[in-house]
Scaffold this motif. Sequence first.
Motif, PDB file in Angstrom:
ATOM      1  N   UNK A  66       0.868  -1.180   0.000  1.00  0.00           N
ATOM      2  CA  UNK A  66       0.000   0.000   0.000  1.00  0.00           C
ATOM      3  C   UNK A  66       0.901   1.225   0.000  1.00  0.00           C
ATOM      4  N   UNK A  67       0.373   2.376  -0.357  1.00  0.00           N
ATOM      5  CA  UNK A  67       1.070   3.637  -0.105  1.00  0.00           C
ATOM      6  C   UNK A  67       0.015   4.713   0.087  1.00  0.00           C
ATOM      7  N   UNK A  68       0.440   5.855   0.585  1.00  0.00           N
ATOM      8  CA  UNK A  68      -0.495   6.950   0.854  1.00  0.00           C
ATOM      9  C   UNK A  68      -0.979   7.577  -0.450  1.00  0.00           C
ATOM     10  N   UNK A  69      -2.123   8.224  -0.370  1.00  0.00           N
ATOM     11  CA  UNK A  69      -2.689   8.920  -1.529  1.00  0.00           C
ATOM     12  C   UNK A  69      -2.180  10.354  -1.620  1.00  0.00           C
ATOM     13  N   UNK A  70      -1.433  10.790  -0.599  1.00  0.00           N
ATOM     14  CA  UNK A  70      -0.902  12.144  -0.577  1.00  0.00           C
ATOM     15  C   UNK A  70       0.619  12.083  -0.527  1.00  0.00           C
ATOM     16  N   UNK A  80       4.367   7.191   2.687  1.00  0.00           N
ATOM     17  CA  UNK A  80       4.287   7.763   1.338  1.00  0.00           C
ATOM     18  C   UNK A  80       5.057   6.942   0.312  1.00  0.00           C
ATOM     19  N   UNK A  81       4.690   7.135  -0.936  1.00  0.00           N
ATOM     20  CA  UNK A  81       5.402   6.486  -2.035  1.00  0.00           C
ATOM     21  C   UNK A  81       6.858   6.934  -2.074  1.00  0.00           C
ATOM     22  N   UNK A  82       7.088   8.189  -1.744  1.00  0.00           N
ATOM     23  CA  UNK A  82       8.475   8.693  -1.740  1.00  0.00           C
ATOM     24  C   UNK A  82       9.315   7.965  -0.690  1.00  0.00           C
ATOM     25  N   UNK A 109      -9.706   7.321  -4.464  1.00  0.00           N
ATOM     26  CA  UNK A 109      -8.456   7.206  -3.685  1.00  0.00           C
ATOM     27  C   UNK A 109      -7.369   6.558  -4.528  1.00  0.00           C
ATOM     28  N   UNK A 110      -7.773   5.534  -5.270  1.00  0.00           N
ATOM     29  CA  UNK A 110      -6.769   4.752  -6.000  1.00  0.00           C
ATOM     30  C   UNK A 110      -6.155   5.558  -7.145  1.00  0.00           C
ATOM     31  N   UNK A 115      -1.070   7.815  -8.867  1.00  0.00           N
ATOM     32  CA  UNK A 115      -0.305   9.007  -9.236  1.00  0.00           C
ATOM     33  C   UNK A 115       0.949   9.136  -8.363  1.00  0.00           C
ATOM     34  N   UNK A 116       0.788   8.897  -7.066  1.00  0.00           N
ATOM     35  CA  UNK A 116       1.932   8.959  -6.140  1.00  0.00           C
ATOM     36  C   UNK A 116       2.970   7.886  -6.500  1.00  0.00           C
ATOM     37  N   UNK A 117       2.489   6.699  -6.802  1.00  0.00           N
ATOM     38  CA  UNK A 117       3.407   5.609  -7.160  1.00  0.00           C
ATOM     39  C   UNK A 117       4.224   5.990  -8.393  1.00  0.00           C
ATOM     40  N   UNK A 118       3.545   6.434  -9.441  1.00  0.00           N
ATOM     41  CA  UNK A 118       4.272   6.778 -10.674  1.00  0.00           C
ATOM     42  C   UNK A 118       5.222   7.950 -10.466  1.00  0.00           C
TER      43      UNK A 118
END
Length: 251
Positions: A66-70, A80-82, A109-110, A115-118
Amino acid sequence: MRKKIAAGNWKMNTTPAQGTELAAAIASRRNEAGNDVDFIICPPFTHLTEVIRATRGKGVAVGAQNCAAEPKGAYTGEVSAEMLASIGVDYVILGHSERRQYYGETSETLNRKLEMAYANNLTPIYCVGEKLSEREAGKHFDVVKAQITEVIYNLSADKLARLVIAYEPVWAIGTGKTATSAQAQEIHAFIRKVLAEKFGDTADTVPILYGGSVNPKNAAELFGMPDVDGGLVGGASLEAESFIQIGKSFR
Ligand code: PGA
């Protein structure tokens, strides 16, 4: 040629020490499956750093569940994805049915999570799949199509080229009930068709994994289907022996 992928979703299992041991055992044997099979393991957040250390350079990629949406900020309990990318995580499972069901994840949400992942160069493993009641009502194609169009259709074609999809019928997850290889092929081909309607030939490059009670006994038949490019494996990925056997199930 699409990638062949054996991905393990450990869910909320193992302690960090157990997980590191499991990761090392998988890494030490992954060559038994040959280099044309990609191995991915997705442990809990707390295990990631040690698991990455134990698998580095050994042909096993590591994903989060999982990762955050923000991107950052006042979101207590989120990762976070970062943060994930900065420790060497390569993949992130998004939209697993357990997240949709227990944590209220919606397409809205997804979209933000993808977007965060990419934005952080993580490859999403985007999960779709219908509930038992939806299949029994003959709605499985509509449900899966909506899960694709509401999220994946918002991607640009270059992002689609860095996507893995997992079809996981909810009624097959952790139940010991597997979709038949014919059922899996039917819906995987349908997913590819839905992707092609928007993205054309790029749809042919997207690996589509099957998930839901994959084990060493049923993997070869499932993976033998033309549009089944591997598995997202829960229970059977928690032992090196069974996960390696699944990785060896490609023709
Ligand atoms: P399972 O889980 O293999 O234990 O059914 C699969 C998944 O939920 O990814």
